[in-house]
Motif scaffolding. Sequence first.
Motif, short mmCIF file in Angstrom:
data_model
loop_
_atom_site.label_atom_id
_atom_site.label_comp_id
_atom_site.label_asym_id
_atom_site.label_seq_id
_atom_site.Cartn_x
_atom_site.Cartn_y
_atom_site.Cartn_z
N GLU A 238 -5.07 -2.15 13.99
CA GLU A 238 -5.76 -0.97 13.04
C GLU A 238 -6.86 -0.53 13.55
O GLU A 238 -8.09 -1.37 14.03
CB GLU A 238 -6.02 -1.57 11.73
N PHE B 185 -6.79 7.07 4.12
CA PHE B 185 -7.08 6.68 5.31
C PHE B 185 -5.88 7.27 6.59
O PHE B 185 -5.78 6.92 7.65
CB PHE B 185 -6.87 5.28 5.57
N TYR C 22 -13.04 -1.80 12.44
CA TYR C 22 -13.50 -0.37 11.70
C TYR C 22 -14.89 -0.15 11.94
O TYR C 22 -15.41 1.07 11.99
CB TYR C 22 -13.23 -0.48 10.09
N SER D 74 -22.68 -8.66 1.52
CA SER D 74 -21.80 -7.90 2.44
C SER D 74 -21.22 -6.74 1.43
O SER D 74 -21.32 -6.93 0.06
CB SER D 74 -20.50 -8.43 2.99
N ASP D 75 -20.62 -5.69 1.72
CA ASP D 75 -20.12 -4.59 1.14
C ASP D 75 -21.01 -3.95 0.11
O ASP D 75 -20.59 -3.56 -0.86
CB ASP D 75 -18.81 -5.05 0.48
N ASN E 39 -1.75 -10.70 8.37
CA ASN E 39 -2.79 -9.65 8.73
C ASN E 39 -3.92 -10.20 8.15
O ASN E 39 -4.21 -10.51 6.87
CB ASN E 39 -2.33 -8.29 7.94
N GLU E 40 -5.21 -10.11 8.81
CA GLU E 40 -6.41 -10.27 8.53
C GLU E 40 -6.62 -11.64 7.44
O GLU E 40 -7.08 -11.62 6.28
CB GLU E 40 -7.09 -9.17 7.86
N TRP F 165 -4.61 3.18 11.84
CA TRP F 165 -4.54 3.03 10.38
C TRP F 165 -4.97 4.39 9.69
O TRP F 165 -5.99 4.77 9.71
CB TRP F 165 -5.50 1.79 9.78
N HIS G 269 1.02 -9.12 4.56
CA HIS G 269 -0.15 -8.42 4.59
C HIS G 269 -0.66 -8.35 3.11
O HIS G 269 -0.52 -7.57 2.20
CB HIS G 269 0.35 -6.78 4.87
N GLN H 183 0.79 -1.32 0.15
CA GLN H 183 -0.20 0.01 0.06
C GLN H 183 0.92 1.14 0.12
O GLN H 183 0.31 2.41 -0.54
CB GLN H 183 -0.95 0.01 1.08
N GLU I 209 -5.57 1.99 -1.40
CA GLU I 209 -6.68 1.33 -0.71
C GLU I 209 -7.27 0.03 -1.48
O GLU I 209 -8.46 0.00 -1.78
CB GLU I 209 -7.79 2.27 -0.24
N TRP I 210 -6.28 -0.79 -1.84
CA TRP I 210 -6.75 -2.01 -2.46
C TRP I 210 -7.78 -1.94 -3.61
O TRP I 210 -7.25 -1.12 -4.60
CB TRP I 210 -7.20 -3.21 -1.53
N TRP J 218 -19.08 2.66 5.54
CA TRP J 218 -18.77 1.97 6.83
C TRP J 218 -19.54 2.83 8.04
O TRP J 218 -18.81 4.03 8.28
CB TRP J 218 -17.47 1.45 7.13
N TRP K 246 -18.56 -14.97 1.99
CA TRP K 246 -19.34 -15.91 3.24
C TRP K 246 -19.53 -17.38 2.79
O TRP K 246 -20.60 -17.67 2.83
CB TRP K 246 -20.32 -15.31 3.89
#
Length: 475
Positions: free
Chosen positions: A376, A442, A301, A318-319, A171-172, A426, A127, A26, A433-434, A349, A329
């Motif tokens: 984060e 951010f 977040y 989602s999203d 990470n995540e 963060w 990450h 990033q 941002e991906w 969000w 999911w």
Amino acid sequence: GNPDYRDSGLEFPEGFIFGSATAAYQIEGAFDEDGRGPSIWDTFSHTPGRVENSDTGDKASDHYHHLEEDLDLMESLGLHAYRFSIAWSRIQPAGRGPANEKGLAFYGRLVDGLLARGIRPIATLYHWDLPQALEDEGGWTNRDTAYAFADYARIMGEALGDRIDTWTTLNEPWCSAYLGYASGAHAPGRTEDAAALAAVHHLNLAHGLAITELKKVVTNDPDFSITLNLHVIRGEGETGPEAVRQIDGVGNRVFLGPLLTGEYPADVLADTAGITDWSFVWPGDTEIIHQPLDVLGVNYYSTTLVRIWDGVSPFQHSDGHGDAGASPWPGAGRVEFLAQPGPYTEMGWNIEPAGLEELLVKLHDEFPDQPLMITENGAAFADVVVQEPTGPAVHDVERTDYLRRHFTAAHRAIQRGVDLRGYQVWSFMDNFEWAYGYSKRFGIVYIDYETEARIPKDSALWYRGLVSTGTIPEG
Ligand code: GBH
């Protein structure tokens, strides 16, 4: 306490670690320099249609060429810690084989620069930027990737194992597995539920193997950790509890289970039985994964609101994907994600500081001896640079307010007995941002992507006040 979480004057415990976080792809740029090999995010971002505005991390915040300046900025804000990630493909360009000395040298300079300024290095080994050569062999669906990761961890332990404060393996992993292999919103962009669940397990296994290797070679008694994005899920109506159970299972407990109790949750295995028989879990794997964690990293977040789809109203993934696009999911295909009341950040969000307090207290209740760290928390807002007599400035009132409320929430959790060790905002600087590219900011430090100039935003100056006094500033 203030019901709105907009509090001031709250003092954090002595030794609380205030810092800020970034991730390699990033911020670094220099995507083809000094022997760096391609990662899945290079491939993904260079594929048309994957990232907003066709943005790539080729240059990003150009941190690779602004290292000293960025270190000086961290020092000027008084940060106690800096959480960064190491790009695996700078170290092993094809994911295996001998270390690339120039890659090691870059992170050596970074870590030495932090220590010289009294800033603790919190290093994340992964990450999301898997070497593309490993993806070509199946990526995280391939068990061998976990062993390759352990080998890379050992290389890093040998190179930096006398100087790192906290080692974070992953990470995540939720994002790596489900956004990478189920919804396809992230690299490598695959959409196969069975592959995503295999990825979950191989990521968990990679974590356990990496800790085992690191422990053999490090010499300074560091903390070992992993960072999870745990979902704070609220249920709506009669079907709420069942929807919460499913999302909590495949979103949270599929990681927390093996990591902290040494087993996969039976209900998740049952929910996903139509997708996979989980035969990728070999005897002995869960013992490898179940390692004591000196600290569990938590990224927070927002909250999530769910129910079971009634089969009538339009289905919401989602999203905000609606019924277009694959779901991240697996096994929870009838769970509907509902709009929340707001206010929202620029990501859409829901801003809900109470969710952070709830999450920390819940983790503490379930795992009372487990120290926690917020690795984060932060927010994207549309920042504007204004010219002041003193120079360029960014008056990011909303971000400062977001941080104030979430630090208040963290403080309340500590008051309620949670063993919270620190808080990494963060992000230290604006970055890639991906899938949203550079459209979302951010940072507490603004990046002018034309000139690569760094401008500390008002939130950074506010944070400097918090860090230096340990007390949430007035106002
Ligand atoms: C983190 O991801 C990343 O670690 C960091 O690199 C990134 O820049 C930062 O946050 C900001 O995005 O539950 O399906 O409705 C956070 C990713 C965002 C993933 C919220 C889950 C909710 C999706 N998470 N998202 S869902």
